[in-house]
Design a protein around this motif. Structure first.
Motif, PDB file in Angstrom:
ATOM      1  N   GLU A 184     -22.647 126.443 -22.133  1.00 29.59           N
ATOM      2  CA  GLU A 184     -21.640 126.814 -21.153  1.00 29.59           C
ATOM      3  C   GLU A 184     -22.331 127.028 -19.816  1.00 29.59           C
ATOM      4  N   GLU A 185     -21.832 126.358 -18.794  1.00 27.33           N
ATOM      5  CA  GLU A 185     -22.403 126.560 -17.464  1.00 27.33           C
ATOM      6  C   GLU A 185     -21.897 127.881 -16.913  1.00 27.33           C
ATOM      7  N   MET A 186     -22.819 128.657 -16.366  1.00 25.00           N
ATOM      8  CA  MET A 186     -22.514 129.976 -15.811  1.00 25.00           C
ATOM      9  C   MET A 186     -23.010 129.998 -14.368  1.00 25.00           C
ATOM     10  N   PRO A 187     -22.301 130.646 -13.473  1.00 19.37           N
ATOM     11  CA  PRO A 187     -22.826 130.748 -12.108  1.00 19.37           C
ATOM     12  C   PRO A 187     -24.059 131.647 -12.093  1.00 19.37           C
ATOM     13  N   ALA A 188     -25.105 131.188 -11.404  1.00 20.99           N
ATOM     14  CA  ALA A 188     -26.331 131.983 -11.286  1.00 20.99           C
ATOM     15  C   ALA A 188     -26.095 133.070 -10.240  1.00 20.99           C
ATOM     16  N   VAL A 192     -28.395 134.585  -8.595  1.00 16.84           N
ATOM     17  CA  VAL A 192     -29.338 134.288  -7.525  1.00 16.84           C
ATOM     18  C   VAL A 192     -29.792 132.847  -7.719  1.00 16.84           C
ATOM     19  N   PRO A 193     -29.841 132.044  -6.639  1.00 11.51           N
ATOM     20  CA  PRO A 193     -30.307 130.663  -6.802  1.00 11.51           C
ATOM     21  C   PRO A 193     -31.659 130.608  -7.517  1.00 11.51           C
ATOM     22  N   GLY A 194     -31.758 129.695  -8.482  1.00 13.43           N
ATOM     23  CA  GLY A 194     -32.995 129.548  -9.249  1.00 13.43           C
ATOM     24  C   GLY A 194     -32.999 130.321 -10.550  1.00 13.43           C
ATOM     25  N   GLU A 195     -32.053 131.238 -10.735  1.00  9.86           N
ATOM     26  CA  GLU A 195     -31.965 131.969 -12.003  1.00  9.86           C
ATOM     27  C   GLU A 195     -31.220 131.112 -13.032  1.00  9.86           C
ATOM     28  N   PRO A 196     -31.365 131.426 -14.332  1.00  8.15           N
ATOM     29  CA  PRO A 196     -30.690 130.645 -15.378  1.00  8.15           C
ATOM     30  C   PRO A 196     -29.189 130.518 -15.133  1.00  8.15           C
ATOM     31  N   ASP A 197     -28.666 129.310 -15.393  1.00  7.85           N
ATOM     32  CA  ASP A 197     -27.256 129.049 -15.138  1.00  7.85           C
ATOM     33  C   ASP A 197     -26.540 128.361 -16.312  1.00  7.85           C
ATOM     34  N   CYS A 198     -27.201 128.275 -17.454  1.00  9.20           N
ATOM     35  CA  CYS A 198     -26.589 127.691 -18.656  1.00  9.20           C
ATOM     36  C   CYS A 198     -26.792 128.643 -19.829  1.00  9.20           C
ATOM     37  N   LYS A 199     -25.700 128.918 -20.552  1.00 17.87           N
ATOM     38  CA  LYS A 199     -25.795 129.784 -21.739  1.00 17.87           C
ATOM     39  C   LYS A 199     -25.743 128.904 -22.974  1.00 17.87           C
ATOM     40  N   LEU A 200     -26.781 129.003 -23.805  1.00 17.48           N
ATOM     41  CA  LEU A 200     -26.826 128.299 -25.086  1.00 17.48           C
ATOM     42  C   LEU A 200     -26.431 129.283 -26.171  1.00 17.48           C
ATOM     43  N   THR A 201     -25.522 128.885 -27.049  1.00 14.93           N
ATOM     44  CA  THR A 201     -25.081 129.737 -28.145  1.00 14.93           C
ATOM     45  C   THR A 201     -25.516 129.119 -29.470  1.00 14.93           C
ATOM     46  N   GLU A 233     -27.925 133.986 -28.362  1.00 15.96           N
ATOM     47  CA  GLU A 233     -27.489 133.435 -27.084  1.00 15.96           C
ATOM     48  C   GLU A 233     -28.658 133.500 -26.119  1.00 15.96           C
ATOM     49  N   PHE A 234     -28.862 132.396 -25.371  1.00  7.99           N
ATOM     50  CA  PHE A 234     -29.993 132.308 -24.459  1.00  7.99           C
ATOM     51  C   PHE A 234     -29.527 131.751 -23.129  1.00  7.99           C
ATOM     52  N   MET A 235     -30.073 132.269 -22.057  1.00  6.48           N
ATOM     53  CA  MET A 235     -29.816 131.724 -20.729  1.00  6.48           C
ATOM     54  C   MET A 235     -30.970 130.796 -20.372  1.00  6.48           C
ATOM     55  N   LEU A 236     -30.635 129.646 -19.792  1.00  4.04           N
ATOM     56  CA  LEU A 236     -31.623 128.624 -19.477  1.00  4.04           C
ATOM     57  C   LEU A 236     -31.248 127.996 -18.139  1.00  4.04           C
ATOM     58  N   SER A 237     -32.241 127.690 -17.334  1.00 10.40           N
ATOM     59  CA  SER A 237     -31.976 127.006 -16.064  1.00 10.40           C
ATOM     60  C   SER A 237     -31.643 125.545 -16.327  1.00 10.40           C
ATOM     61  N   SER A 238     -30.627 125.049 -15.657  1.00 15.11           N
ATOM     62  CA  SER A 238     -30.209 123.662 -15.867  1.00 15.11           C
ATOM     63  C   SER A 238     -31.295 122.674 -15.460  1.00 15.11           C
ATOM     64  N   ASP A 239     -32.241 123.091 -14.607  1.00 13.61           N
ATOM     65  CA  ASP A 239     -33.319 122.175 -14.223  1.00 13.61           C
ATOM     66  C   ASP A 239     -34.320 121.961 -15.356  1.00 13.61           C
ATOM     67  N   LYS A 240     -34.198 122.707 -16.461  1.00 14.42           N
ATOM     68  CA  LYS A 240     -35.057 122.523 -17.643  1.00 14.42           C
ATOM     69  C   LYS A 240     -34.446 121.542 -18.632  1.00 14.42           C
ATOM     70  N   ILE A 241     -33.222 121.090 -18.350  1.00 11.40           N
ATOM     71  CA  ILE A 241     -32.513 120.181 -19.247  1.00 11.40           C
ATOM     72  C   ILE A 241     -32.599 118.763 -18.695  1.00 11.40           C
ATOM     73  N   LEU A 242     -33.187 117.841 -19.477  1.00 11.62           N
ATOM     74  CA  LEU A 242     -33.272 116.447 -19.050  1.00 11.62           C
ATOM     75  C   LEU A 242     -31.952 115.724 -19.243  1.00 11.62           C
ATOM     76  N   THR A 243     -31.322 115.956 -20.382  1.00 12.45           N
ATOM     77  CA  THR A 243     -30.047 115.296 -20.673  1.00 12.45           C
ATOM     78  C   THR A 243     -29.237 116.186 -21.600  1.00 12.45           C
ATOM     79  N   CYS A 244     -27.952 116.028 -21.531  1.00  7.98           N
ATOM     80  CA  CYS A 244     -27.053 116.814 -22.370  1.00  7.98           C
ATOM     81  C   CYS A 244     -25.915 115.890 -22.777  1.00  7.98           C
ATOM     82  N   LEU A 245     -25.835 115.578 -24.053  1.00 12.64           N
ATOM     83  CA  LEU A 245     -24.825 114.664 -24.560  1.00 12.64           C
ATOM     84  C   LEU A 245     -23.788 115.419 -25.365  1.00 12.64           C
ATOM     85  N   LEU A 246     -22.539 115.120 -25.106  1.00  7.95           N
ATOM     86  CA  LEU A 246     -21.445 115.751 -25.830  1.00  7.95           C
ATOM     87  C   LEU A 246     -21.277 115.072 -27.176  1.00  7.95           C
TER      88      LEU A 246
END
Length: 90
Positions: free
Chosen positions: A21-25, A27-36, A59-72
């Motif tokens: 789930e994309e979450m608003p960060a 602060v810019p640069g902070e994690p913006d994706c929640k993995l469940t 549940e983990f928060m991760l920065s979207s810049d750490k994700i190369l690809t995300c397939l549904l």
């Protein structure tokens, strides 16, 4: 309503399946994706909880810049319910 499961490939080539789930960060640069309940896809296609050796958290928060690809991935695919439109050779 069930959330779709997605295949996630991280910048270190680790492959996970998880709800994401994309979450608003805040602060810019902070994690913006929640993995469940992320699961690591092993070399023999086994699933293991991610970071199970380090935490019981699911549940983990991760920065979207750490994700190369995300397939549904949704199952079953609408194509699974349709028959081939190829004419019969019989």
């Amino acid at each position: 309503m069930e959330k779709p499961i997605q295949l996630i490939v991280l910048t270190n080539n680790l492959k996970l399946v998880s709800q994401i789930e994309e979450m608003p960060a805040a602060v810019p640069g902070e994690p913006d994706c929640k993995l469940t309940e992320p699961m690591v896809i092993g070399d023999t296609d086994t699933l293991t909880p991610w970071l199970v050796e380090a935490t019981t958290q699911n549940e983990f928060m991760l920065s979207s810049d750490k994700i190369l690809t995300c397939l549904l991935y949704t199952s079953p695919s609408p194509r699974d319910r349709t028959r081939s439109r190829m004419p019969s050779s019989a």
